[in-house]
Design a protein around this motif. Structure first.
Motif, PDB file in Angstrom:
ATOM      1  N   ASP A 147      15.580  27.251  14.208  1.00 55.00           N
ATOM      2  CA  ASP A 147      14.285  27.216  14.864  1.00 55.00           C
ATOM      3  C   ASP A 147      13.272  27.846  13.907  1.00 55.00           C
ATOM      4  OD1 ASP A 147      12.453  29.249  16.723  1.00 55.00           O
ATOM      5  OD2 ASP A 147      12.617  27.195  17.490  1.00 55.00           O
ATOM      6  N   LEU A 148      12.162  27.146  13.636  1.00 55.37           N
ATOM      7  CA  LEU A 148      11.177  27.605  12.654  1.00 55.37           C
ATOM      8  C   LEU A 148      10.586  28.965  13.026  1.00 55.37           C
ATOM      9  CD1 LEU A 148       9.557  27.072  10.088  1.00 55.37           C
ATOM     10  CD2 LEU A 148       7.897  25.833  11.476  1.00 55.37           C
ATOM     11  N   ALA A 149      10.150  29.124  14.249  1.00 57.86           N
ATOM     12  CA  ALA A 149       9.531  30.392  14.652  1.00 57.86           C
ATOM     13  C   ALA A 149      10.516  31.546  14.521  1.00 57.86           C
ATOM     14  CB  ALA A 149       9.019  30.288  16.091  1.00 57.86           C
ATOM     15  N   ARG A 150      11.766  31.319  14.931  1.00 56.77           N
ATOM     16  CA  ARG A 150      12.794  32.363  14.828  1.00 56.77           C
ATOM     17  C   ARG A 150      13.061  32.712  13.367  1.00 56.77           C
ATOM     18  NH1 ARG A 150      16.713  30.253  18.624  1.00 56.77           N
ATOM     19  NH2 ARG A 150      17.771  29.437  16.818  1.00 56.77           N
ATOM     20  N   ALA A 151      13.117  31.702  12.494  1.00 53.62           N
ATOM     21  CA  ALA A 151      13.383  31.943  11.072  1.00 53.62           C
ATOM     22  C   ALA A 151      12.232  32.724  10.429  1.00 53.62           C
ATOM     23  CB  ALA A 151      13.612  30.619  10.341  1.00 53.62           C
ATOM     24  N   GLU A 152      10.987  32.365  10.776  1.00 50.71           N
ATOM     25  CA  GLU A 152       9.834  33.092  10.228  1.00 50.71           C
ATOM     26  C   GLU A 152       9.819  34.535  10.716  1.00 50.71           C
ATOM     27  OE1 GLU A 152       6.618  30.511  11.397  1.00 50.71           O
ATOM     28  OE2 GLU A 152       6.728  29.398   9.501  1.00 50.71           O
ATOM     29  N   GLU A 153      10.156  34.736  11.978  1.00 50.80           N
ATOM     30  CA  GLU A 153      10.211  36.090  12.533  1.00 50.80           C
ATOM     31  C   GLU A 153      11.325  36.903  11.868  1.00 50.80           C
ATOM     32  OE1 GLU A 153       8.863  39.243  14.337  1.00 50.80           O
ATOM     33  OE2 GLU A 153       7.865  37.305  14.522  1.00 50.80           O
ATOM     34  N   ALA A 154      12.461  36.284  11.623  1.00 53.94           N
ATOM     35  CA  ALA A 154      13.570  36.965  10.945  1.00 53.94           C
ATOM     36  C   ALA A 154      13.180  37.362   9.522  1.00 53.94           C
ATOM     37  CB  ALA A 154      14.807  36.060  10.925  1.00 53.94           C
ATOM     38  N   LYS A 155      12.426  36.509   8.849  1.00 52.15           N
ATOM     39  CA  LYS A 155      11.961  36.810   7.486  1.00 52.15           C
ATOM     40  C   LYS A 155      11.032  38.018   7.513  1.00 52.15           C
ATOM     41  CE  LYS A 155       9.689  34.749   3.470  1.00 52.15           C
ATOM     42  NZ  LYS A 155       8.304  35.177   3.361  1.00 52.15           N
TER      43      LYS A 155
END
Length: 141
Positions: free
Chosen positions: A91-99
């Motif tokens: 999931d893009l939003a989850r990946a950006e938040e994890a970064k």
């Protein structure tokens, strides 16, 4: 048809186990394309997109990997990944938040162990973002 057995394993789980006719692996020296009957090699894997062409499937199987080790034998390919996630679980939003969270943890790390964990989390997030970018680029072709 020429096929090889492929195993993609992370610390947490077996990500992919099956046949492939072609595999692209992100290594430290660039992307490496591997067909069945390839010469035996070992290489370190960098964060990025692992792409599997599977007989009978119209689309590639994509796996985000944060790093690890590649071993190639003439009839078998194995990737031992630090962290690996199949594209259908991203999931893009989850990946950006994890970064963002990993970058914050890096700046706040108090010891080598927490710094190493934060770097590993950052590599995993970057690998997912690269995979999602690849998927988006393929759809826009």
């Amino acid at each position: 048809m020429n096929i090889m057995q492929v195993e993609v394993v992370s610390n947490e789980q077996n990500i992919y186990s099956g046949e492939a006719s072609f595999v692209v692996v992100p290594t430290l020296n660039g992307e490496l394309g591997i067909y069945p009957r390839h010469e035996p090699i070992m290489s370190l894997v960098r964060p990025g997109v692992l792409r599997l062409t599977v007989p009978g499937e119209s689309e590639e199987i994509l796996v985000a990997i944060s790093g690890g080790v590649l071993e190639v034998q003439p009839d078998k390919l194995m990737v031992l990944a630090d962290v690996a996630v199949r594209s259908d679980e991203m999931d893009l939003a989850r990946a950006e938040e994890a970064k963002k969270a990993a970058e914050a943890h890096i700046s706040q790390a108090k010891d080598d162990e927490s710094l190493a964990k934060a770097h590993a989390a950052l590599a995993a997030a970057i690998a997912q973002l690269k995979t999602l970018d690849y998927i988006r680029a393929q759809k826009n072709k």
